[in-house]
Write a protein that holds these residues in place. Structure first.
Motif, PDB file in Angstrom:
ATOM      1  N   VAL A 132       0.827  -1.023  -0.035  1.00 37.66           N
ATOM      2  CA  VAL A 132      -0.360   0.123   0.216  1.00 37.66           C
ATOM      3  C   VAL A 132       0.501   1.306   0.222  1.00 37.66           C
ATOM      4  CG1 VAL A 132      -1.524   1.220   1.306  1.00 37.66           C
ATOM      5  CG2 VAL A 132      -1.815  -1.382   1.087  1.00 37.66           C
ATOM      6  N   ALA A 133       1.804   1.112   0.990  1.00 35.85           N
ATOM      7  CA  ALA A 133       2.891   2.193   1.116  1.00 35.85           C
ATOM      8  C   ALA A 133       3.246   2.928  -0.536  1.00 35.85           C
ATOM      9  CB  ALA A 133       3.983   2.588   1.740  1.00 35.85           C
ATOM     10  N   GLU A 134       3.453   1.436  -1.063  1.00 31.93           N
ATOM     11  CA  GLU A 134       4.347   1.722  -2.913  1.00 31.93           C
ATOM     12  C   GLU A 134       3.422   2.345  -3.468  1.00 31.93           C
ATOM     13  OE1 GLU A 134       6.827  -0.245  -5.923  1.00 31.93           O
ATOM     14  OE2 GLU A 134       5.922  -1.625  -4.008  1.00 31.93           O
ATOM     15  N   LEU A 135       2.193   1.975  -3.212  1.00 33.71           N
ATOM     16  CA  LEU A 135       1.110   2.628  -4.276  1.00 33.71           C
ATOM     17  C   LEU A 135       0.427   4.041  -4.225  1.00 33.71           C
ATOM     18  CD1 LEU A 135      -0.966   2.213  -6.735  1.00 33.71           C
ATOM     19  CD2 LEU A 135      -2.547   1.685  -5.056  1.00 33.71           C
ATOM     20  N   ASN A 136       0.812   4.130  -2.792  1.00 36.32           N
ATOM     21  CA  ASN A 136       0.694   5.882  -2.044  1.00 36.32           C
ATOM     22  C   ASN A 136       1.449   6.569  -3.340  1.00 36.32           C
ATOM     23  OD1 ASN A 136      -1.622   5.178  -1.112  1.00 36.32           O
ATOM     24  ND2 ASN A 136      -0.459   4.608   0.715  1.00 36.32           N
ATOM     25  N   VAL A 137       2.829   5.928  -2.999  1.00 38.22           N
ATOM     26  CA  VAL A 137       3.886   7.402  -3.471  1.00 38.22           C
ATOM     27  C   VAL A 137       4.014   7.018  -4.817  1.00 38.22           C
ATOM     28  CG1 VAL A 137       6.678   6.984  -3.667  1.00 38.22           C
ATOM     29  CG2 VAL A 137       5.671   6.398  -1.321  1.00 38.22           C
ATOM     30  N   LEU A 138       3.685   6.017  -5.844  1.00 35.38           N
ATOM     31  CA  LEU A 138       3.070   5.815  -7.217  1.00 35.38           C
ATOM     32  C   LEU A 138       2.607   6.546  -7.351  1.00 35.38           C
ATOM     33  CD1 LEU A 138       3.418   1.706  -7.991  1.00 35.38           C
ATOM     34  CD2 LEU A 138       5.132   3.591  -8.460  1.00 35.38           C
ATOM     35  N   GLU A 139       1.341   7.350  -6.556  1.00 39.34           N
ATOM     36  CA  GLU A 139       0.581   7.461  -7.447  1.00 39.34           C
ATOM     37  C   GLU A 139       0.667   9.337  -7.057  1.00 39.34           C
ATOM     38  OE1 GLU A 139      -4.632   7.961  -6.376  1.00 39.34           O
ATOM     39  OE2 GLU A 139      -3.188   7.580  -4.535  1.00 39.34           O
ATOM     40  N   MET A 140       0.854   9.877  -6.262  1.00 38.61           N
ATOM     41  CA  MET A 140       1.361  11.061  -6.073  1.00 38.61           C
ATOM     42  C   MET A 140       2.631  11.329  -7.125  1.00 38.61           C
ATOM     43  SD  MET A 140      -0.254  12.398  -3.573  1.00 38.61           S
ATOM     44  CE  MET A 140       0.116  13.553  -3.361  1.00 38.61           C
ATOM     45  N   GLU A 141       3.690  10.261  -7.390  1.00 36.97           N
ATOM     46  CA  GLU A 141       4.382  10.682  -8.665  1.00 36.97           C
ATOM     47  C   GLU A 141       3.690  10.582 -10.002  1.00 36.97           C
ATOM     48  OE1 GLU A 141       8.206   9.811 -10.456  1.00 36.97           O
ATOM     49  OE2 GLU A 141       7.466  10.889  -8.295  1.00 36.97           O
ATOM     50  N   PHE A 142       2.646   9.633 -10.207  1.00 36.74           N
ATOM     51  CA  PHE A 142       1.465   9.566 -11.300  1.00 36.74           C
ATOM     52  C   PHE A 142       0.915  10.476 -10.975  1.00 36.74           C
ATOM     53  CE2 PHE A 142      -2.518   8.977 -13.494  1.00 36.74           C
ATOM     54  CZ  PHE A 142      -1.407   7.858 -14.629  1.00 36.74           C
ATOM     55  N   LEU A 143       0.205  11.438 -10.330  1.00 33.48           N
ATOM     56  CA  LEU A 143      -0.359  12.450 -10.322  1.00 33.48           C
ATOM     57  C   LEU A 143       0.570  14.176 -10.742  1.00 33.48           C
ATOM     58  CD1 LEU A 143      -2.913  11.594  -7.510  1.00 33.48           C
ATOM     59  CD2 LEU A 143      -3.366  12.099  -9.684  1.00 33.48           C
ATOM     60  N   ALA A 144       1.724  14.039 -10.337  1.00 31.00           N
ATOM     61  CA  ALA A 144       2.744  14.947 -11.130  1.00 31.00           C
ATOM     62  C   ALA A 144       3.606  14.577 -12.418  1.00 31.00           C
ATOM     63  CB  ALA A 144       3.723  14.942  -9.790  1.00 31.00           C
ATOM     64  N   LEU A 145       3.328  13.694 -12.708  1.00 26.21           N
ATOM     65  CA  LEU A 145       3.406  13.064 -14.312  1.00 26.21           C
ATOM     66  C   LEU A 145       2.247  13.558 -14.956  1.00 26.21           C
ATOM     67  CD1 LEU A 145       6.158   9.579 -13.805  1.00 26.21           C
ATOM     68  CD2 LEU A 145       6.557  12.037 -14.509  1.00 26.21           C
ATOM     69  N   ILE A 146       1.151  13.246 -14.851  1.00 29.71           N
ATOM     70  CA  ILE A 146       0.049  13.732 -15.669  1.00 29.71           C
ATOM     71  C   ILE A 146      -0.428  15.710 -15.088  1.00 29.71           C
ATOM     72  CG2 ILE A 146       0.086  11.904 -16.256  1.00 29.71           C
ATOM     73  CD1 ILE A 146      -2.938  12.041 -14.579  1.00 29.71           C
ATOM     74  N   ASP A 147       0.458  15.874 -14.459  1.00 27.50           N
ATOM     75  CA  ASP A 147       0.270  17.362 -13.625  1.00 27.50           C
ATOM     76  C   ASP A 147      -1.134  17.836 -13.132  1.00 27.50           C
ATOM     77  OD1 ASP A 147       0.682  19.811 -13.552  1.00 27.50           O
ATOM     78  OD2 ASP A 147       0.126  20.564 -15.470  1.00 27.50           O
ATOM     79  N   TRP A 148      -1.918  16.507 -12.488  1.00 31.01           N
ATOM     80  CA  TRP A 148      -3.410  16.663 -12.281  1.00 31.01           C
ATOM     81  C   TRP A 148      -3.934  16.266 -13.540  1.00 31.01           C
ATOM     82  CZ3 TRP A 148      -4.506  15.374  -7.277  1.00 31.01           C
ATOM     83  CH2 TRP A 148      -3.165  15.412  -6.210  1.00 31.01           C
ATOM     84  N   ARG A 149      -3.857  16.052 -14.624  1.00 34.10           N
ATOM     85  CA  ARG A 149      -5.202  16.017 -15.542  1.00 34.10           C
ATOM     86  C   ARG A 149      -5.628  14.780 -15.925  1.00 34.10           C
ATOM     87  NH1 ARG A 149      -2.109  20.309 -19.621  1.00 34.10           N
ATOM     88  NH2 ARG A 149      -1.219  22.016 -18.133  1.00 34.10           N
ATOM     89  N   LEU A 150      -6.441  14.489 -15.498  1.00 32.27           N
ATOM     90  CA  LEU A 150      -7.519  13.099 -15.174  1.00 32.27           C
ATOM     91  C   LEU A 150      -8.457  12.711 -16.397  1.00 32.27           C
ATOM     92  CD1 LEU A 150      -7.604  13.633 -11.914  1.00 32.27           C
ATOM     93  CD2 LEU A 150      -6.089  12.667 -12.769  1.00 32.27           C
ATOM     94  N   THR A 151      -8.807  13.810 -16.366  1.00 29.56           N
ATOM     95  CA  THR A 151      -9.492  14.043 -17.663  1.00 29.56           C
ATOM     96  C   THR A 151      -9.364  13.741 -19.639  1.00 29.56           C
ATOM     97  OG1 THR A 151     -10.728  15.266 -17.604  1.00 29.56           O
ATOM     98  CG2 THR A 151     -11.531  14.251 -15.646  1.00 29.56           C
ATOM     99  N   CYS A 152     -10.308  13.301 -20.105  1.00 24.94           N
ATOM    100  CA  CYS A 152      -9.873  13.828 -21.188  1.00 24.94           C
ATOM    101  C   CYS A 152     -11.289  13.679 -22.578  1.00 24.94           C
ATOM    102  CB  CYS A 152      -8.548  12.967 -21.915  1.00 24.94           C
ATOM    103  SG  CYS A 152      -9.241  11.085 -23.135  1.00 24.94           S
ATOM    104  N   THR A 153     -11.841  13.789 -23.382  1.00 20.97           N
ATOM    105  CA  THR A 153     -12.547  13.834 -24.019  1.00 20.97           C
ATOM    106  C   THR A 153     -13.037  11.719 -24.025  1.00 20.97           C
ATOM    107  OG1 THR A 153     -12.215  13.936 -26.739  1.00 20.97           O
ATOM    108  CG2 THR A 153     -12.835  16.070 -24.940  1.00 20.97           C
ATOM    109  N   PRO A 154     -14.562  11.911 -24.520  1.00 22.26           N
ATOM    110  CA  PRO A 154     -15.244  11.003 -24.662  1.00 22.26           C
ATOM    111  C   PRO A 154     -14.820  10.235 -26.320  1.00 22.26           C
ATOM    112  CG  PRO A 154     -17.170  12.159 -23.937  1.00 22.26           C
ATOM    113  CD  PRO A 154     -15.737  12.955 -23.521  1.00 22.26           C
TER     114      PRO A 154
END
Length: 179
Positions: free
Chosen positions: A136-158
């Motif tokens: 779980v600790a690893e996923l938490n760190v990966l999640e934060m790294e991931f969000l920084a890498l995508i610049d928190w841009r979570l969505t795109c168009t259908p």
């Protein structure tokens, strides 16, 4: 009739209607081809990321995606947006590559993040970590790294997800899928 035509699988035109197992097969095929290409790129200290594992996991990408879908009830849009995230990260961080050492951690993180962003009901990181075979600790760190890498841009168009879906079907290595 031609054997190739007989063995073709006709997919619905909309990604929202495709059988999730076919979608998993399409995505895994594309990721496998990408990994074969990227595994040839030599590793260096500058290219290592938190997503890198020391050894290649003993489960194929297809089996891993099937496991995630089975135990985390992943929606089609969450699977497809993984491709958008790959494109976003690779355009922002040129040294990032999806390889046999990074793909598994990337996938579980992408699906956990996208499920939280798109789905009314989603699992905890504890559940995603268990399904993904990481702590779980690893996923938490990966999640934060991931969000920084995508610049928190979570969505795109259908429409963009539909384009990814169409391209997956058109470029499947076996040619067995057709929309």
């Amino acid at each position: 009739m031609d054997d190739d035509v007989d063995s073709q699988i006709l997919l619905p035109s909309s990604f929202e209607a495709v059988d999730v197992h076919h979608l998993v097969s399409l995505i895994a095929d594309m990721l496998e081809r990408l990994m074969i290409h990227n595994d040839r790129i030599p590793l260096s200290a500058e290219t290592l990321t938190r997503f890198h594992s020391r050894t290649t996991p003993g489960i194929s990408v297809l089996e891993y995606l099937q496991r995630i879908v089975r135990f985390a009830n992943v929606e089609r849009s969450c699977l497809l947006i993984t491709l958008y995230y790959i494109d976003q990260i690779c355009s922002r961080q040129r040294t990032f590559t999806l390889s046999s050492l990074t793909v598994h951690r990337f996938l579980i993180t992408s699906i956990a993040v996208s499920s939280k962003a798109f789905c009314d009901a989603f699992y905890t990181n504890r559940h995603y970590a268990r399904v993904g075979g990481i702590r779980v600790a690893e996923l938490n760190v990966l999640e934060m790294e991931f969000l920084a890498l995508i610049d928190w841009r979570l969505t795109c168009t259908p429409e963009l997800l539909q384009t990814y879906y169409s391209n997956l079907a058109a470029s499947h290595s076996s040619g067995k899928y057709k929309i």
